[in-house]
Structures are given as C-alpha cells and as structure tokens.
Scaffold this active site. Structure first.
Site, short mmCIF file in Angstrom:
data_model
loop_
_atom_site.label_atom_id
_atom_site.label_comp_id
_atom_site.label_asym_id
_atom_site.label_seq_id
_atom_site.Cartn_x
_atom_site.Cartn_y
_atom_site.Cartn_z
N CYS A 86 5.54 -1.53 -16.97
CA CYS A 86 6.44 -0.39 -17.17
C CYS A 86 7.80 -0.83 -17.70
O CYS A 86 8.62 0.00 -18.07
CB CYS A 86 6.62 0.39 -15.87
SG CYS A 86 7.25 -0.60 -14.50
N GLY A 141 16.65 3.46 -8.47
CA GLY A 141 17.89 3.90 -7.88
C GLY A 141 18.16 5.39 -7.94
O GLY A 141 17.26 6.21 -8.06
#
Length: 514
Positions: free
Chosen positions: A258, A428
């Site tokens: 990814c 995050g």
C-alpha cells in the site's frame, strides 16, 4: 478477493465447531500471555532469535506457496519481504527494551512495563506471510500472545507460516499457544473474536471495512487506512535516478504494497525528460489510446478491477488490449493535466503508475494535496534537491511519511530508509487511525508510572526491582513448554488439567460470552 469483497459477501452463521475452535485458541492465548508476561529480556530475545531463524529458512518456500495460493505478486520479491521480517526486523528493535523497569531519579518516577496480553491480528492476502512474521515478532518482543486471522484467499500459507514459527518459539522456551492462527476465517468468526473480552488489542491490516469493524468491536484497535501515494519529481531531480526508483517501486511484488506510488507528477517543462527516463528504466509509456484502454480495463462500474491486483504489467497489458515489450516492468498511462478528477488518479495495487504534469510547483502541490486525501495520512515521495520545496511539499500533503529520492514502496515501509520496518502503516488523525507512525512492538506495551511528589523525599536508588526485571528465565529443557500457574495457587497444573480447564471454559461460552 479483496478484504472489502469478503465483507460484502453474504453473512453466514459460523458452525459451532469452528466457533469453538477459535474461542479455544483465544483461551489458550490468554493462558500463554499470563505466563509469558513475566519472561526475562534474555528469554524473550532467545525466542525472537529462534523465530527469526525459522522464518528466514522457509521464506522462499512460503513465498512460492503465497503466490500459488493467491495469484498475487512475485515469488522473488515476496521472499525478500519475508526475510526482511525476520533477522532485519529483530535487529532494528533489538536494543528497544520493553521488559526492564525504568527508573528516572531526576523526575522521581519508576516505570513498569505492562504488555497488552492477547493480540488479535488480521493479515491481508497481498502480504500474507510477511505480515504473519512481522506481527508475530512484534508480539514476541513485547511479551504478548497473538492470534492471527488471515484473509480467506491466503489462509493455507498463512496458517502454515504461523505454525512453523510457533513450533520454533515453543522449542526455544515459549509457552504453548503464544502464536496461533485461525485456519478457517470468515467475517462472522472474525467479528466474534474481535468482540471477545479476552482480546486486549486488535491489529487491523486490510480493507477499510475490516479496519472500521475492528474499531467498532469494543476492544482497543490499531488500524490503518488505504494508500494513494503521490510522487513529485522536481526539475532539480536526477531524472534517470528518479525514474529507476519509480519503476523499481511499482514493479516490486507487482505493486501490492500500500506504500507504492499511484501517481507521478512533474512540471510540464520536465515531462518529456521524465517519459524518456521511464522508458529507459523499463516502463511502457502509454499514448492517449492506450491510456483510455487501460482506464476502461482497470475501472469498471463496480470500482477497481480486482483481477488486476498483484498481476504483472504484461499480464494487465494483454487483457487491456495494449501491445507492449515482453520485458515491460510497469505501465504508465498519461493524463495531460492534473486538474481533473480522473479515475487513474486513484489507488492501484498493480504496476500501473499514472503520469501527469503541472504548470508550476504550486499547482503540483495543490494536486498532490487533493490526490493524497484519498490515502490520507499514508505516504508520498519527493525526488529532487530543492529542500525548500521538499519541506513545503511535506507540510502541504496530508501524509505522515515522505520518502526522498528512494522507492516509496520500500522506503515508507522502512526497508529502503531508516523508518521503522513495518507492514502496518499508521495513518494517524488524517486517515482516522490510532497512530501516525509505523507500528512497532512499543505500541503493544504500556507502562505503569510510580510518581513521587515533587517535594517528597525519594531514594529511588534503593528500590529493589530485581524481581520485576529478572522475570522468568528460559526453561532448562526447551522441548517442554512451560504451563501457566494454577490460579488457585495449589501448584502447577498439568497439560491434561490445562486442557480440561480450557474445555470447561469453552463450554461455558456456548452462550456467546466471548
């Protein structure tokens, strides 16, 4: 089949036998975790060394089995990834002590490490063995037990890899049940395990739906989001070196990481040089007709064409109707300007890299911001020597890692940079994830802090922490795995007694308490 496709399948009930087996694994893991949390640092490192050695020895074999079972990727490259998650991963964290209590005399604080307990970890089909190795190693180094749940498309090789390293761990003194794998995963089964009160933390790597399910399970979860990395090639870049990085990154394991670049953007004045350099590096740069054919093949009414995931550039070209050189490593469709919302600007887990050109750096930065929002919090790449633009780019795009003059696939994952080596990339706040850094064993340990008053006297030098810091040493006979202590305090239980207790516990869970 993708993780998303698995979740969208019809919801079937879990056979009682499979549910009982899975709950038994969780019960065994809970016993192992209670015992393992008191192991000494030397014993932990000895077990980690044994697992690294065993994993390395079968890295190539499991890479072949993974490609055969899933159809994704390149055996040679999966071998590299598998090996990177053994000795190199251990060496990176070898000096990170998550076992020994810490004393800060200046601040009058004593810190005691507390492992999570039982880790439930999902492993995607794109990186089945590397993820098993990696998450198991993190659990070992942090003194946790782990139950792994592979993607159904890679369940055989994932289970074999988990069993192999589990045997090595137990031979080195680990308690039985420290590393386990669900052999027949399904959505209802995974959801049942994720909701168990015996699971202490979930490591969710996979499709967005599965990650969100982990967050809504009621247990703590460390999840990640999708990527859609943009690579910016500045006119100050060494164009040939940048092109080699891009081709190497997109071709690596047929681009199933990814962290791979999805879009490359340069300035209009540099586009011709970039196309030439990409061709020299092994890319097929598409003309307008090829670009249209490729777009139509990759993106259908149902979304991205899943059959293209992890396939080679020549395989994709044949099905899309493109004529390419047999040695072609990646395909490069060209979108003339970055201002439009073209489907080719989306994430592509295959060796297809979209190229576009901006009028100036400000337009390139605006486009990069827009595109990376689809992979918010993940990764981006910068090629060039202009540090002012590098900082502006890094500040502007909503990502938490920017790889400079290196392949993004390997760089953001910590294998071509000094970032922590990882197969779980935290996205995050921007990506609605718990952490914004690469997941490490430190995220599976929390600390009890004994704090004295600022003005209170404290002779911390006289505090005896030997009983806490020494822990259990490795058994004298490694072949005999230690058993948990009897909770009633009447001595150690035998293996037969332990099995009986677990079976009784499982019978009591028939009503769905776990």
């Amino acid at each position: 089949m993708s993780e998303q496709a698995t979740l969208d399948a019809p919801r079937l009930s879990v056979p009682d036998r499979e549910l009982s087996r899975a709950r038994m694994k969780v019960g065994r893991a809970a016993w192992a975790a209670r015992y393992y949390k008191d192991f000494s640092r030397d014993a932990v490192l000895a077990i980690a060394e044994a697992v690294a050695k065993a994993g390395y020895e079968k890295a190539a074999q499991f890479a072949e089995e993974a490609v055969a079972e899933t159809g994704f990727g390149v055996v040679e490259h999966k071998t590299i990834k598998n090996r990177l998650c053994t000795h190199e991963l251990l060496d990176y964290y070898r000096d990170l002590d998550l076992v020994t209590p810490r004393v800060d005399e200046a601040r009058k604080i004593i810190e005691l490490p507390k492992p999570a307990g039982v880790v439930f970890a999902l492993a995607p089909a794109t990186n089945p063995v590397a993820t098993v190795y990696y998450k198991a190693m993190l659990a070992i180094l942090s003194r946790n037990a782990i139950v792994l749940s592979p993607h159904p498309a890679s369940k055989s090789v994932s289970a074999a890899a988990a069993q192999h390293i589990a045997q090595a761990a137990e031979a080195a003194g680990a308690p039985a049940g420290l590393i386990q794998c669900v052999e027949n995963p399904s959505v209802p089964l995974v959801q049942d395990i994720m909701a168990s009160d015996r699971i202490n933390v979930i490591l969710a790597t996979g499709g967005t739906a599965m990650v969100r399910a982990a967050y809504s399970s009621g247990n703590p979860a460390l999840g990640v989001g999708p990527g859609n990395a943009v690579a910016y090639i500045d006119p100050t870049a060494r164009v040939d070196a940048a092109a080699r990085c891009l081709v190497e990154s997109k071709a690596f394991d047929n681009s199933v990481l990814c962290t791979n670049e999805s879009v490359a953007i340069t300035l209009g004045s540099n586009r011709g040089n970039m196309e030439r350099a990409l061709r020299s590096a092994g890319a097929h740069v598409c003309n307008a007709a090829d670009t249209d054919r490729l777009r139509d093949y990759l993106f259908t009414e149902k979304g991205f064409n899943l059959e293209a995931i992890g396939k080679s550039a020549t395989w994709i070209a044949e099905r899309a109707g493109l004529r390419v050189n047999p040695s072609t490593k990646i395909l490069v469709p060209v979108v003339e300007t970055p201002g439009q919302d073209d489907l080719l600007f989306r994430e592509k887990l295959c060796p297809v890299l979209t190229l576009t050109a901006a009028g100036d750096f400000e337009q390139a930065l605006t486009f990069a911001k827009h595109t990376t929002r689809r992979g918010a919090g993940h990764s981006a790449a910068f090629h060039g020597e202009d540090t002012d633009r590098l900082v502006a780019f890094s500040q502007g795009v909503p990502v938490y890692r920017v790889v400079v003059n290196a392949p993004c696939s390997q760089g953001a994952a910590g294998f071509a940079t000094h970032l922590p080596p990882s197969f779980t990339i935290g996205t995050g706040f921007a990506g609605r994830s718990s952490i914004g850094e690469n997941l490490g064993p430190q995220h599976l340990v929390q600390w009890t802090r004994i704090a004295y008053g600022k003005d209170a006297p404290a002779d911390l030098g006289g505090v005896d922490l030997d009983a806490v810091s020494s822990g259990r040493a490795m058994p004298a006979a490694p072949a005999a795995s230690p058993e948990p202590a009897n909770p009633q305090g009447s001595g150690d239980v035998s293996r037969d007694e332990l099995r009986r207790l677990i079976l009784e516990e499982l019978r009591s869970l028939k009503g769905g308490d776990a």
